[in-house]
Design a protein around this motif. Structure first.
Motif, PDB file in Angstrom:
ATOM      1  N   GLY A 188       0.841  -1.245   0.104  1.00 59.77           N
ATOM      2  CA  GLY A 188      -0.071   0.094  -0.230  1.00 59.77           C
ATOM      3  C   GLY A 188       0.928   1.309   0.006  1.00 59.77           C
ATOM      4  N   ASP A 189       0.260   2.202   0.517  1.00 62.13           N
ATOM      5  CA  ASP A 189       0.965   3.520   0.559  1.00 62.13           C
ATOM      6  C   ASP A 189       1.917   3.819   1.697  1.00 62.13           C
ATOM      7  OD1 ASP A 189       1.597   6.214   0.630  1.00 62.13           O
ATOM      8  OD2 ASP A 189      -0.477   7.060   0.805  1.00 62.13           O
TER       9      ASP A 189
ATOM     10  N   THR B 214       3.490   5.991   3.199  1.00 64.48           N
ATOM     11  CA  THR B 214       3.767   7.254   3.834  1.00 64.48           C
ATOM     12  C   THR B 214       2.358   7.227   5.080  1.00 64.48           C
ATOM     13  OG1 THR B 214       1.681   8.467   2.514  1.00 64.48           O
ATOM     14  CG2 THR B 214       3.778   8.769   1.703  1.00 64.48           C
TER      15      THR B 214
END
Length: 481
Positions: A199-200, A202
């Protein structure tokens, strides 16, 4: 002249893959680099240029480095034979078979061999990248440790700790490891990596900063999940389930309890016209299977009994009656015969076991292990092939008159009269593109004409690119001393 150690906050966090990628990245910087793992536990082994054996993961790492395999790259290899005992291989040669508590007493004596091998490598290469085993947080195993902090402290190496976010609890993995290590050991840790993020990334920024604040260690990056890892040789039996499926020839491999050298299957798993699947405990062999593979094992008689408990002997007999093919490799080859004798108790209690009776052969276990690289010719197709032998025991009988291969003018392996039952001691045969194509065509399958070695090389380059993009590789290599 310099070295760096990658340890894990747990088992199977991806240390081997990270080391392989860092090895390739360092090589691309013009450094001569070698892998090193003080202690490995695996029945997946490779034969080295100096006539010994090391863990298969170190063989992949050596390939990433572009160097020949050597026993110094994995001086202590543990090969489980039972739930409580393992064969101990030191600098490539079998030392003894011991129980877990006996090994704990043996470990301090092995540090000399570990440091000796490490010092030879460090004197021969610009950089040595070291892989730990398991986790340093297992402080109950710290006494006499040669695999993690015990080795790092003895060799004076900086450590980067790796956590696996895919399994959850990665903050506790890293922070908790610091909590249970003593001050001197924590001083050896120079930073951490987060591996297998999906996934992301961040979204983990706050967690990443929390780890840095709680530990005082530097973060070297968050590594997204590397999906192309399935194209590299399996490093653990757990990875066998990742085999890709396709349409065409249906190949079933038995997941034996002591399965060994299972990366024999990797080239088959990547053939688009082959559907390779692992038959697990409690599962029958599907009736529409074309080829059954009985793979290598660390305990032939033990896994013969295991095979029968699963009912696979009945399934194989039915498969043969339907006209199916069977290939036994190494221990699987031994199982195809009439009997396996072990009068000296090499693999367990002395005795004998009835084989599957599919080939007119008998095997007797012997204390000497056969370790050699082999150039051969496939008897059925005349195709040249390369491989290696790593086994104990001698196999002979009437069906040896129809060899599977010819090695140095001598017959190797055996086949039934109709050619449907095949056995061989040769590992690594399917990595040879020409042989793999000829073998599969002999079973009526279409082949892709792909180069397996090229796929592995390209994937190692892609892995290095992946790390370069997400990790401070220069910062990691600058730690080495």
């Amino acid at each position: 002249m310099t070295a760096l150690m990658i340890q894990g906050a747990g088992s199977n966090v991806g240390k081997s893959m990270l080391v392989a990628g860092l090895c390739r990245a360092a090589r691309r910087r013009g450094l001569s680099v070698a892998p090193f793992k003080p202690q490995n536990m695996s029945n997946n082994a490779a034969v080295t240029v100096d006539g010994g054996e090391i863990g298969r993961a170190q063989a992949l790492q050596a390939l990433a480095c572009g160097v020949e395999l050597h026993t110094d790259m994995n001086p202590v290899l543990l090969k489980p034979e039972t739930d409580t005992g393992s064969q101990v291989v030191v600098q490539g040669k079998r030392l003894a078979t011991v129980k877990a508590r006996e090994y704990a007493a043996l470990k301090p004596r092995l540090m000399e061999s570990v440091l000796e091998s490490f010092d030879r490598l460090r004197a021969s290469y610009d950089l040595v990248i070291v892989e730990g085993a398991g986790s340093p947080a297992e402080v109950n195993l710290r006494k006499g440790d040669i695999a993690n902090m015990g080795f790092a402290c003895a060799a004076g190496l900086p450590v980067v700790l790796t956590g696996d976010i895919d399994r959850g609890g990665v903050i506790a993995q890293i922070v908790g490891t610091q909590a249970v290590l003593d001050h001197a050991e924590n001083e050896m840790i120079a930073g951490f990596l987060i591996n297998k993020f999906r996934g992301d990334p961040t979204l983990f920024d706050d967690g990443y900063r929390l780890i840095e604040e709680r530990t005082g260690w530097r973060g070297f990056g968050v590594v997204p999940f590397f999906s192309e890892a399935s194209k590299l040789p399996a490093e653990d039996a757990l990875d066998l389930s990742r085999a890709q499926t396709g349409k065409g020839l249906r190949v079933a491999c038995l997941t034996l309890s002591r399965i060994a050298n299972f990366d024999d299957l990797d080239p088959l798993s990547q053939e688009p016209n082959v559907e390779l699947f692992m038959v697990k405990a409690g599962q029958p062999i599907p009736g529409d299977t074309d080829l059954v593979i009985i793979p290598g094992t660390k305990s032939t008689r033990g896994d013969l009994a295991y095979l029968r408990v699963q009912g696979w002997d009945v399934d194989i007999a039915a498969h043969v009656r339907r006209g199916g093919f069977v290939l036994g490799i190494c221990g699987g080859y031994q199982m195809l015969g009439d009997v396996v004798n072990d009068p000296e108790g090499i693999e367990g209690a002395p005795g004998h076991s009835a084989g599957l009776g599919l080939l007119a052969l008998s095997t007797e276990m012997t204390p000497d292990k056969h370790l050699t690289r082999v150039s051969a010719t496939h008897a059925a197709s005349g195709t040249p092939m390369e491989g290696y032998e790593i086994h104990i025991g001698r196999t002979d009988g009437a069906d040896r008159a129809r060899p599977f291969a010819v090695v140095g003018g001598q017959p190797e392996g055996a086949m039934s009269r109709d050619g449907r039952i095949m056995g061989s001691y040769l590992h690594g045969m399917f990595a040879q593109d020409q042989f793999r194509a000829a073998f599969l065509e002999g079973l009526g399958a279409q082949t892709s004409n792909q180069s397996y070695s090229s796929v592995v090389e390209q994937t190692l380059d892609a892995l290095a690119d992946h790390l370069e993009h997400h990790v401070d590789v220069d910062g990691l290599l600058a730690l080495a001393r």
